[in-house]
Design a protein around this motif. Structure first.
Motif, PDB file in Angstrom:
ATOM      1  N   ARG A  38      14.996  13.044  14.331  1.00 29.71           N
ATOM      2  CA  ARG A  38      15.207  11.851  13.524  1.00 29.71           C
ATOM      3  C   ARG A  38      15.698  12.107  12.101  1.00 29.71           C
ATOM      4  NH1 ARG A  38      12.213  11.147  17.637  1.00 29.71           N
ATOM      5  NH2 ARG A  38      11.917   9.161  18.635  1.00 29.71           N
ATOM      6  N   LEU A  39      15.579  13.333  11.637  1.00 32.86           N
ATOM      7  CA  LEU A  39      16.008  13.645  10.278  1.00 32.86           C
ATOM      8  C   LEU A  39      17.500  13.958  10.244  1.00 32.86           C
ATOM      9  CD1 LEU A  39      13.034  15.910   9.173  1.00 32.86           C
ATOM     10  CD2 LEU A  39      13.535  13.598   8.374  1.00 32.86           C
ATOM     11  N   PRO A  40      18.149  13.603   9.139  1.00 31.80           N
ATOM     12  CA  PRO A  40      19.578  13.910   9.017  1.00 31.80           C
ATOM     13  C   PRO A  40      19.799  15.398   8.786  1.00 31.80           C
ATOM     14  CG  PRO A  40      18.763  12.973   6.976  1.00 31.80           C
ATOM     15  CD  PRO A  40      17.622  12.902   7.970  1.00 31.80           C
ATOM     16  N   GLU A  41      20.984  15.860   9.172  1.00 32.72           N
ATOM     17  CA  GLU A  41      21.365  17.246   8.878  1.00 32.72           C
ATOM     18  C   GLU A  41      21.443  17.397   7.367  1.00 32.72           C
ATOM     19  OE1 GLU A  41      21.679  19.903  10.697  1.00 32.72           O
ATOM     20  OE2 GLU A  41      21.276  18.877  12.551  1.00 32.72           O
TER      21      GLU A  41
END
Length: 74
Positions: A38-41
């Motif tokens: 769920r976290l962005p790169e």
């Protein structure tokens, strides 16, 4: 504090929850998989780097701090 390893994370989960090492490993992996999905790169790669799952990253300290804060060790 240096870079946390997956073994240290599992031990921390076991200590905080009273779960067996096996269940603590499953819990830690589940939470990490949830966060990384769920976290962005580049945060997923930084989490891996912070836990020693890949090479070092410029965001390694930030990811390590984030993981520690999730488990009340900030």
């Amino acid at each position: 504090m240096g870079v946390a390893t997956m073994d240290e994370l599992i031990a921390l989960v076991a200590e905080k929850t009273g779960l067996s090492p096996e269940l603590s490993q499953t819990a830690a992996e589940t939470v990490l998989d949830f966060l990384k999905a769920r976290l962005p790169e580049p945060l997923p790669r930084q989490i891996d780097a912070a836990l020693g799952n890949s090479g070092t990253s410029s965001g390694e300290d930030a990811a390590n701090k984030m993981v520690r804060s999730l488990f009340g060790k900030e």
